[in-house]
Design a protein around this motif. Sequence first.
Motif, PDB file in Angstrom:
ATOM      1  N   GLY A 462      93.503  97.695  22.898  1.00  0.00           N
ATOM      2  CA  GLY A 462      93.847  98.178  24.231  1.00  0.00           C
ATOM      3  C   GLY A 462      93.555  97.150  25.303  1.00  0.00           C
ATOM      4  O   GLY A 462      94.354  96.942  26.229  1.00  0.00           O
ATOM      5  N   ALA A 463      92.410  96.476  25.197  1.00  0.00           N
ATOM      6  CA  ALA A 463      92.057  95.438  26.174  1.00  0.00           C
ATOM      7  C   ALA A 463      93.017  94.268  26.103  1.00  0.00           C
ATOM      8  O   ALA A 463      93.383  93.681  27.141  1.00  0.00           O
ATOM      9  CB  ALA A 463      90.626  94.964  25.925  1.00  0.00           C
ATOM     10  N   ALA A 464      93.444  93.900  24.889  1.00  0.00           N
ATOM     11  CA  ALA A 464      94.380  92.783  24.735  1.00  0.00           C
ATOM     12  C   ALA A 464      95.723  93.095  25.393  1.00  0.00           C
ATOM     13  O   ALA A 464      96.312  92.242  26.081  1.00  0.00           O
ATOM     14  CB  ALA A 464      94.576  92.469  23.255  1.00  0.00           C
ATOM     15  N   PHE A 465      96.216  94.316  25.188  1.00  0.00           N
ATOM     16  CA  PHE A 465      97.469  94.694  25.834  1.00  0.00           C
ATOM     17  C   PHE A 465      97.315  94.745  27.354  1.00  0.00           C
ATOM     18  O   PHE A 465      98.263  94.447  28.086  1.00  0.00           O
ATOM     19  CB  PHE A 465      97.953  96.042  25.302  1.00  0.00           C
ATOM     20  N   THR A 466      96.144  95.131  27.841  1.00  0.00           N
ATOM     21  CA  THR A 466      95.908  95.121  29.280  1.00  0.00           C
ATOM     22  C   THR A 466      96.001  93.711  29.846  1.00  0.00           C
ATOM     23  O   THR A 466      96.614  93.485  30.895  1.00  0.00           O
ATOM     24  CB  THR A 466      94.523  95.726  29.594  1.00  0.00           C
ATOM     25  N   VAL A 467      95.416  92.753  29.135  1.00  0.00           N
ATOM     26  CA  VAL A 467      95.483  91.359  29.577  1.00  0.00           C
ATOM     27  C   VAL A 467      96.928  90.858  29.594  1.00  0.00           C
ATOM     28  O   VAL A 467      97.396  90.237  30.555  1.00  0.00           O
ATOM     29  CB  VAL A 467      94.614  90.469  28.665  1.00  0.00           C
ATOM     30  N   VAL A 468      97.670  91.150  28.508  1.00  0.00           N
ATOM     31  CA  VAL A 468      99.044  90.659  28.396  1.00  0.00           C
ATOM     32  C   VAL A 468      99.940  91.263  29.470  1.00  0.00           C
ATOM     33  O   VAL A 468     100.709  90.559  30.137  1.00  0.00           O
ATOM     34  CB  VAL A 468      99.604  90.971  26.993  1.00  0.00           C
ATOM     35  N   THR A 469      99.857  92.571  29.646  1.00  0.00           N
ATOM     36  CA  THR A 469     100.726  93.204  30.641  1.00  0.00           C
ATOM     37  C   THR A 469     100.345  92.801  32.064  1.00  0.00           C
ATOM     38  O   THR A 469     101.225  92.684  32.929  1.00  0.00           O
ATOM     39  CB  THR A 469     100.667  94.733  30.505  1.00  0.00           C
ATOM     40  N   THR A 470      99.058  92.577  32.311  1.00  0.00           N
ATOM     41  CA  THR A 470      98.646  92.097  33.639  1.00  0.00           C
ATOM     42  C   THR A 470      99.237  90.731  33.917  1.00  0.00           C
ATOM     43  O   THR A 470      99.744  90.465  35.025  1.00  0.00           O
ATOM     44  CB  THR A 470      97.114  92.043  33.729  1.00  0.00           C
ATOM     45  N   ILE A 471      99.191  89.843  32.934  1.00  0.00           N
ATOM     46  CA  ILE A 471      99.800  88.523  33.099  1.00  0.00           C
ATOM     47  C   ILE A 471     101.299  88.651  33.304  1.00  0.00           C
ATOM     48  O   ILE A 471     101.895  87.960  34.150  1.00  0.00           O
ATOM     49  CB  ILE A 471      99.490  87.641  31.869  1.00  0.00           C
ATOM     50  N   ASN A 472     101.933  89.546  32.552  1.00  0.00           N
ATOM     51  CA  ASN A 472     103.378  89.729  32.670  1.00  0.00           C
ATOM     52  C   ASN A 472     103.777  90.185  34.074  1.00  0.00           C
ATOM     53  O   ASN A 472     104.690  89.615  34.684  1.00  0.00           O
ATOM     54  CB  ASN A 472     103.841  90.756  31.637  1.00  0.00           C
ATOM     55  N   TRP A 473     103.093  91.208  34.600  1.00  0.00           N
ATOM     56  CA  TRP A 473     103.453  91.736  35.917  1.00  0.00           C
ATOM     57  C   TRP A 473     103.098  90.760  37.027  1.00  0.00           C
ATOM     58  O   TRP A 473     103.854  90.624  38.001  1.00  0.00           O
ATOM     59  CB  TRP A 473     102.769  93.076  36.144  1.00  0.00           C
ATOM     60  N   THR A 474     101.952  90.084  36.901  1.00  0.00           N
ATOM     61  CA  THR A 474     101.584  89.090  37.916  1.00  0.00           C
ATOM     62  C   THR A 474     102.576  87.941  37.930  1.00  0.00           C
ATOM     63  O   THR A 474     103.010  87.479  38.994  1.00  0.00           O
ATOM     64  CB  THR A 474     100.166  88.561  37.648  1.00  0.00           C
ATOM     65  N   GLY A 475     102.957  87.468  36.743  1.00  0.00           N
ATOM     66  CA  GLY A 475     103.943  86.391  36.663  1.00  0.00           C
ATOM     67  C   GLY A 475     105.290  86.800  37.216  1.00  0.00           C
ATOM     68  O   GLY A 475     105.953  86.025  37.925  1.00  0.00           O
ATOM     69  N   LEU A 476     105.719  88.034  36.912  1.00  0.00           N
ATOM     70  CA  LEU A 476     106.998  88.523  37.428  1.00  0.00           C
ATOM     71  C   LEU A 476     106.975  88.615  38.945  1.00  0.00           C
ATOM     72  O   LEU A 476     107.955  88.269  39.624  1.00  0.00           O
ATOM     73  CB  LEU A 476     107.301  89.892  36.818  1.00  0.00           C
ATOM     74  N   PHE A 477     105.849  89.054  39.512  1.00  0.00           N
ATOM     75  CA  PHE A 477     105.723  89.150  40.965  1.00  0.00           C
ATOM     76  C   PHE A 477     105.750  87.764  41.610  1.00  0.00           C
ATOM     77  O   PHE A 477     106.458  87.534  42.606  1.00  0.00           O
ATOM     78  CB  PHE A 477     104.428  89.884  41.319  1.00  0.00           C
ATOM     79  N   LEU A 478     104.983  86.820  41.046  1.00  0.00           N
ATOM     80  CA  LEU A 478     104.936  85.473  41.620  1.00  0.00           C
ATOM     81  C   LEU A 478     106.281  84.757  41.509  1.00  0.00           C
ATOM     82  O   LEU A 478     106.705  84.058  42.443  1.00  0.00           O
ATOM     83  CB  LEU A 478     103.841  84.656  40.927  1.00  0.00           C
ATOM     84  N   ILE A 479     106.947  84.945  40.369  1.00  0.00           N
ATOM     85  CA  ILE A 479     108.264  84.338  40.210  1.00  0.00           C
ATOM     86  C   ILE A 479     109.245  84.901  41.239  1.00  0.00           C
ATOM     87  O   ILE A 479     110.047  84.173  41.848  1.00  0.00           O
ATOM     88  CB  ILE A 479     108.793  84.567  38.780  1.00  0.00           C
ATOM     89  N   GLY A 480     109.164  86.215  41.467  1.00  0.00           N
ATOM     90  CA  GLY A 480     110.050  86.823  42.449  1.00  0.00           C
ATOM     91  C   GLY A 480     109.801  86.323  43.856  1.00  0.00           C
ATOM     92  O   GLY A 480     110.743  86.194  44.652  1.00  0.00           O
TER      93      GLY A 480
END
Length: 569
Positions: A462-480
């Motif tokens: 669960g913690a690993a998926f939290t890290v991955v999805t946090t990186i995914n959403w942060t990266g998507l926001f910064l790219i946008g």
Amino acid sequence: MSDGLNLDLRSYTYTCWLDIWTCVLLEQRNALSLIEQEEREHYRKTHTSQVWLPPNMCALGLLLQSPLLIAAIFITGIGGTFQYGLQISVLTSPSTFIKELVNRTCAERYGLPLEPWQLSLIWSFIVSIFCIGGLLASLCAGRLVNAYGRKRCLLLNNLVAISGALLMLLSKTAGSFEMIMAGRFLYGFNAGISLTTHTMYLLECSPKSLRGMVGVTVTTFVSIGKFTGQLLGLSELLGTEDRWPWLLGFSGFTGLLQLLTLPLLPESPRYLLLVKGDRQACDNAIQRLWGRGQDHSSEVDDMLAEGAALKGVRLRGVKDLLTEPSLRWPLLTIIATSATLQLCGINAVYLYSYDVFSAAGIPSNQLRYAALGTGLCEIVTSIICVLLIESTGRRVLLLRGFFGMTVALGLLTLTLYLQTLLSWMPYCSMVLVFIFIFFFSSGPAGITAPLPGEIFTHSYKGAAFTVVTTINWTGLFLIGMLFPLIVEHLHYFCFLIFLVFCCGTGLFVWFHVPETKNRTALEITAEFQRMHSKNKPTVEDKDPPTAEIRNRNKHLKLNKAELSMSTKL
């Protein structure tokens, strides 16, 4: 386009046939490896036929014998990562109509028309708030799936999607763009929960031999969602001034579809055994998902071994994951691959595809149909990845993907630079766009999402998926937010930045990531430790019961292999 795709398809096909004939020759010489011996023995035990097939064909045959597992793939996918892909592409078509609604609402409410920069700011917030909702959801998704179960989280998550759809459908009638903002936020929260829960549920419902094939379908539904958003956005369908609220509310229909069909599926067997401690419910779920009358004892033994290793160990949080020395390299692996998934340049390639297609002579009114071709290419390539992953392996596909994307980005930069000098260069750029999408979908896109579920044990999953999805959403926001500025200053030379990320991650995988195919989480963790530290104890060394189980299984497999070889001799 077709030449580039056919070339890569021929390469993959040639590789698969080469693997098949190599296995045939080794069979004739009685020199099969222990892994191949185990694959053949497992296939003979679970099938009436005595004919041995390549791993990808065996996996496909096993999947076809599990109709409920196939149903689980489609039911969880349509209300899972499909929602994420749909919301990425769905705003492109109705953007003009939404901006008109914003301008008209402000003029009627406040009596002042908006300045262009004010309208752009509000529009950016409408787009970005989706990422904010997803980021907040990703921070709590790990706890929710452990507390309430995978299936229940998916069920309740559909209510969030339906609520967002109602806001979208009523926004035009109410004359409120704030309702669109609220709906986008709810869609982001829904997608953030789905990315974690959908992936964990499918991986835990799959046997080890099908884990890679089923895991890739998570990304396949992201691609299907993107393509659906592009398709429904055509003016012939829902991309009109009258029907655009129905386009934005389409996620409510898919959420309702999953809400009605998901109760037909069982809870995750691994969750039932390792969290609930219900062995009988776990066995029943396995029999329903994988087929009755077959021997699944080895899979249950692996779960019990993991349960013995984690006995008395509480579920770990993100802080525990970040501070655990033995998991440093698995953690770096998911961080590197997840960050590069957003920083690989896929958004830049899609953006410049319009310019490339236009320069190649495609009329401006036909560019939207050409864009559909890129989405269709992503879907087809993702399906190819599903069929190849069990025979090729995760590590090989990651390496091919990252290095193939590196070469494609370098050549695309060169062809765009020479586009005005040579008349045929735009056609080369168009082929390279599809080649890049091919490598992206056949490797990193399909393997990165389910990777945490493979390489981490249940307590850290669960913690690993939290890290991955946090990186995914942060990266998507910064790219946008930053991507338009990067393109404005660097133009097509921005591909060189993305090239560095792809090449660097490819080298990281080459030197630091082992193959995860047909291995349990404990075995993968031990392999990471073996690769990077010869003196530190492995997971088995720290846990004597697990070490005893692993050693006993290892000796049993070796004795079977020796007996098989002596019988042949």
